[in-house]
Design an enzyme around this catalytic site. Structure first.
Site, PDB file in Angstrom:
ATOM      1  N   ASP A  16      -1.274  97.078 116.270  1.00  0.00           N
ATOM      2  CA  ASP A  16      -0.957  95.206 117.032  1.00  0.00           C
ATOM      3  C   ASP A  16      -1.753  95.079 117.410  1.00  0.00           C
ATOM      4  O   ASP A  16      -3.162  95.641 117.429  1.00  0.00           O
ATOM      5  CB  ASP A  16      -0.336  96.374 118.024  1.00  0.00           C
ATOM      6  CG  ASP A  16       0.804  95.403 119.180  1.00  0.00           C
ATOM      7  OD1 ASP A  16       0.779  93.735 118.644  1.00  0.00           O
ATOM      8  OD2 ASP A  16       1.369  95.802 120.546  1.00  0.00           O
ATOM      9  N   GLY A  19      -3.049  89.165 116.660  1.00  0.00           N
ATOM     10  CA  GLY A  19      -2.225  87.817 117.437  1.00  0.00           C
ATOM     11  C   GLY A  19      -3.240  87.213 119.161  1.00  0.00           C
ATOM     12  O   GLY A  19      -3.842  86.180 118.415  1.00  0.00           O
ATOM     13  N   HIS A  33      -3.569  88.102 111.703  1.00  0.00           N
ATOM     14  CA  HIS A  33      -3.124  88.988 110.593  1.00  0.00           C
ATOM     15  C   HIS A  33      -3.861  89.262 109.576  1.00  0.00           C
ATOM     16  O   HIS A  33      -4.579  90.794 109.231  1.00  0.00           O
ATOM     17  CB  HIS A  33      -1.589  88.185 110.186  1.00  0.00           C
ATOM     18  CG  HIS A  33      -0.791  87.723 111.137  1.00  0.00           C
ATOM     19  ND1 HIS A  33      -1.157  88.978 111.752  1.00  0.00           N
ATOM     20  CD2 HIS A  33      -0.270  86.800 111.442  1.00  0.00           C
ATOM     21  CE1 HIS A  33      -0.041  88.731 112.648  1.00  0.00           C
ATOM     22  NE2 HIS A  33       0.440  87.623 112.407  1.00  0.00           N
ATOM     23  N   SER A  61       8.377  94.887 111.851  1.00  0.00           N
ATOM     24  CA  SER A  61       9.635  95.714 111.969  1.00  0.00           C
ATOM     25  C   SER A  61      10.901  95.039 112.317  1.00  0.00           C
ATOM     26  O   SER A  61      10.762  93.821 111.478  1.00  0.00           O
ATOM     27  CB  SER A  61       9.308  95.742 113.211  1.00  0.00           C
ATOM     28  OG  SER A  61       9.158  94.430 115.024  1.00  0.00           O
ATOM     29  N   ASN A  64      10.397  91.894 113.624  1.00  0.00           N
ATOM     30  CA  ASN A  64       9.186  91.111 113.661  1.00  0.00           C
ATOM     31  C   ASN A  64       9.974  90.113 112.599  1.00  0.00           C
ATOM     32  O   ASN A  64       9.506  88.706 112.881  1.00  0.00           O
ATOM     33  CB  ASN A  64       8.603  91.796 112.736  1.00  0.00           C
ATOM     34  CG  ASN A  64       7.155  92.220 113.754  1.00  0.00           C
ATOM     35  OD1 ASN A  64       6.617  93.491 112.511  1.00  0.00           O
ATOM     36  ND2 ASN A  64       7.320  91.480 114.339  1.00  0.00           N
ATOM     37  N   TRP A  65      11.636  89.896 112.171  1.00  0.00           N
ATOM     38  CA  TRP A  65      11.654  88.168 112.196  1.00  0.00           C
ATOM     39  C   TRP A  65      12.271  87.189 112.981  1.00  0.00           C
ATOM     40  O   TRP A  65      12.407  86.154 112.332  1.00  0.00           O
ATOM     41  CB  TRP A  65      13.118  88.902 111.066  1.00  0.00           C
ATOM     42  CG  TRP A  65      13.639  90.236 110.125  1.00  0.00           C
ATOM     43  CD1 TRP A  65      13.557  91.203 109.833  1.00  0.00           C
ATOM     44  CD2 TRP A  65      12.590  89.619 108.642  1.00  0.00           C
ATOM     45  NE1 TRP A  65      13.559  91.666 109.055  1.00  0.00           N
ATOM     46  CE2 TRP A  65      13.271  90.271 107.900  1.00  0.00           C
ATOM     47  CE3 TRP A  65      12.748  88.102 108.151  1.00  0.00           C
ATOM     48  CZ2 TRP A  65      12.509  90.602 106.726  1.00  0.00           C
ATOM     49  CZ3 TRP A  65      12.129  87.616 106.842  1.00  0.00           C
ATOM     50  CH2 TRP A  65      12.510  89.862 105.783  1.00  0.00           C
ATOM     51  N   ARG A 178      -1.496 103.234 118.051  1.00  0.00           N
ATOM     52  CA  ARG A 178      -1.095 102.009 118.801  1.00  0.00           C
ATOM     53  C   ARG A 178      -2.706 101.496 119.439  1.00  0.00           C
ATOM     54  O   ARG A 178      -2.998 101.641 119.819  1.00  0.00           O
ATOM     55  CB  ARG A 178      -0.253 101.838 119.652  1.00  0.00           C
ATOM     56  CG  ARG A 178       0.427 100.472 119.369  1.00  0.00           C
ATOM     57  CD  ARG A 178       1.705 100.324 120.183  1.00  0.00           C
ATOM     58  NE  ARG A 178       2.212  98.777 119.695  1.00  0.00           N
ATOM     59  CZ  ARG A 178       3.253  98.316 119.909  1.00  0.00           C
ATOM     60  NH1 ARG A 178       4.084  99.292 120.109  1.00  0.00           N
ATOM     61  NH2 ARG A 178       4.031  97.044 119.613  1.00  0.00           N
ATOM     62  N   LEU A 185       7.225 102.471 121.484  1.00  0.00           N
ATOM     63  CA  LEU A 185       7.094 102.560 120.335  1.00  0.00           C
ATOM     64  C   LEU A 185       6.859 102.163 119.115  1.00  0.00           C
ATOM     65  O   LEU A 185       7.422 101.595 117.967  1.00  0.00           O
ATOM     66  CB  LEU A 185       8.024 104.448 119.778  1.00  0.00           C
ATOM     67  CG  LEU A 185       7.552 105.570 120.046  1.00  0.00           C
ATOM     68  CD1 LEU A 185       8.074 106.423 119.929  1.00  0.00           C
ATOM     69  CD2 LEU A 185       5.830 105.583 118.754  1.00  0.00           C
ATOM     70  N   SER A 186       8.279 101.067 119.953  1.00  0.00           N
ATOM     71  CA  SER A 186       8.675  99.594 118.976  1.00  0.00           C
ATOM     72  C   SER A 186       8.984  99.456 118.060  1.00  0.00           C
ATOM     73  O   SER A 186       9.153  99.042 116.722  1.00  0.00           O
ATOM     74  CB  SER A 186       7.839  98.820 118.571  1.00  0.00           C
ATOM     75  OG  SER A 186       6.877  98.488 119.757  1.00  0.00           O
TER      76      SER A 186
END
Ligand code: IPE
Ligand code: IPE
Ligand code: MG
Length: 234
Positions: A16, A19, A33, A61, A64-65, A178, A185-186
């Site tokens: 993570d 960005g 990325h 994930s 993430n869409w 993380r 945990l997402s």
């Protein structure tokens, strides 16, 4: 002093902060990325050197869409390039490669590249590199339950459910790391995380290097894993 360090069998990374890494440098998120892929390669090398048996990376994930389409497109293009250039090299080194998540929703060129890697790596016996793509922990549990229902059974036991997860037959993560200071945990490995140690690092993912990896091993080595018992088990 590697000898004093406890090496996790399975280490899982929630990558993570790409960005924010880019934003800090006034760069587009895509650049973050891209640098994240470089860090991913560094961590694979470190895991291999340390003798880790399995390493998992959370790359995309099921949530993430929700991101802008151009970011999603850029991400899957990078996944394809990563497969063609780097996973192909890891296959030659003998690593076992696996992907967890629903790959059917990914762009065709990406899926084709991943399938090619899977077929090339099928007889390998080395370190397991597992990449989570369109992965969600709840989605995985539902998928497992539906697989079991398909067999017609009326009662499910722990072992059967475990075996039907994407990681069926493989060790649960000993440690989940993380980056970027977020402490959640997402939707990552909800079933497998039952007894994982958690390590949260403030640095953004593209900054992960050998020094941070070493810190992770040192921190993990100091953890008392009791599994409900009164004394340390490992
Ligand atoms: C992680 O970095 C990469 C993916 C989730 C694909 P982010 O893109 O989430 O970076 P931040 O959290 O916005 O900084
Ligand atoms: C988690 O990161 C997913 C991946 C690393 C692939 P996110 O950046 O998507 O998570 P949230 O939205 O901050 O929880
Ligand atoms: Mg993020």
């Amino acid at each position: 002093m590697q000898g004093e360090l406890k090496i996790p069998r399975h280490i899982a990374f929630i990558m993570d902060g790409n960005g924010r890494w880019a934003k800090k440098r006034l760069l587009p998120r895509k650049a973050g990325h891209r640098e994240g892929v470089v860090a991913l390669k560094r961590m694979i090398e470190e895991c291999e050197k340390a003798g880790v048996e399995m390493v998992t990376f959370y790359a995309f994930s099921t949530e993430n869409w929700k991101r802008p389409q151009d970011e999603i497109d850029a991400l899957f293009k990078m996944v394809k390039e990563f497969a063609d250039k780097h996973l192909a090299e890891y296959v030659k080194r003998g690593y076992r490669i696996m992907f967890m998540g629903d790959l059917t929703k990914l762009p065709k060129e990406t899926v084709d590249a991943l399938r090619k890697i899977l077929s090339e790596a099928k007889d390998n016996t080395g370190m397991i590199v597992n990449i989570a793509l369109n992965y969600g922990g709840r989605d995985e549990i539902l998928h497992a339950v539906n697989r079991i229902l398909d067999t017609g059974v009326r009662e499910v036991d722990m072992q059967t459910l475990s075996d039907c997860m994407y990681t069926g037959g493989l060790p649960d993560p000993d440690v989940i790391v993380r980056s970027s200071g977020e402490k959640r945990l997402s939707n990552f490995m909800l079933w497998q995380a039952a007894y994982a140690e958690f390590i949260f690092i403030d640095d953004y993912w593209p900054d992960f290097d050998a020094k941070i990896f070493r810190q992770i091993l040192e921190e993990y080595s100091q953890r008392d894993r009791r599994y409900g018992n009164v004394r340390r088990i490992n």
